[in-house]
Motif scaffolding. Structure first.
Motif, PDB file in Angstrom:
ATOM      1  N   UNK A  65       0.835  -1.210   0.000  1.00 49.28           N
ATOM      2  CA  UNK A  65       0.000   0.000   0.000  1.00 49.28           C
ATOM      3  C   UNK A  65       0.867   1.256   0.000  1.00 49.28           C
ATOM      4  N   UNK A  66       1.915   1.282   0.826  1.00 46.69           N
ATOM      5  CA  UNK A  66       2.793   2.441   0.893  1.00 46.69           C
ATOM      6  C   UNK A  66       3.600   2.616  -0.399  1.00 46.69           C
ATOM      7  N   UNK A  67       4.038   1.505  -0.986  1.00 46.84           N
ATOM      8  CA  UNK A  67       4.777   1.595  -2.249  1.00 46.84           C
ATOM      9  C   UNK A  67       3.870   2.104  -3.364  1.00 46.84           C
ATOM     10  N   UNK A  68       2.601   1.691  -3.359  1.00 51.78           N
ATOM     11  CA  UNK A  68       1.656   2.178  -4.363  1.00 51.78           C
ATOM     12  C   UNK A  68       1.433   3.680  -4.186  1.00 51.78           C
ATOM     13  N   UNK A  69       1.293   4.108  -2.937  1.00 53.06           N
ATOM     14  CA  UNK A  69       1.125   5.542  -2.680  1.00 53.06           C
ATOM     15  C   UNK A  69       2.361   6.326  -3.119  1.00 53.06           C
TER      16      UNK A  69
END
Length: 116
Positions: free
Chosen positions: A108-112
């Protein structure tokens, strides 16, 4: 204009205070703490009990168990066995309960981050 070390990045950094509010992150912290804190307290109690027994219960610790092996040696070796058992238990717990949530949070953080 080429990129160099003096250029200011155009993306804003992650807001870690917002990350801490994420339900997945909160569940990860809850699972970790609910495992680590009680086990740490139990192990410290066991360790302190061993130290007090060694300091104040000389007759008990000197009691032979078999041959030249006494209670002090058995309980001392028990400290090592307990440490390895707790480590094994934690690794198993982390693999089953923590790592899937951590992977989800990381994705999720990498996508953000890539969307910035």
């Amino acid at each position: 204009m080429g990129k160099n070390a003096h250029e200011i990045p155009t993306t804003r950094p992650l807001d870690y205070q917002e990350v801490e509010k994420d339900p997945t992150f909160r569940e990860l912290k809850k699972r970790h703490r609910s495992f680590v804190f009680p086990l740490a307290i139990a192990f410290l109690a066991w360790y302190i009990a061993y130290v007090f027994l060694a300091a104040y219960a000389h007759e008990f610790m000197a009691r032979p168990v078999f041959g030249a092996i006494n209670m002090g040696i058995v309980l001392g070796l028990g400290q090592f066995v307990t440490t390895f058992a707790i480590t094994t238990w934690y690794v198993s717990y982390a693999n089953r309960k923590l790592d899937p949530l951590a992977a989800k949070m990381r994705a999720k953080l990498e996508a953000e981050e890539s969307a910035r």
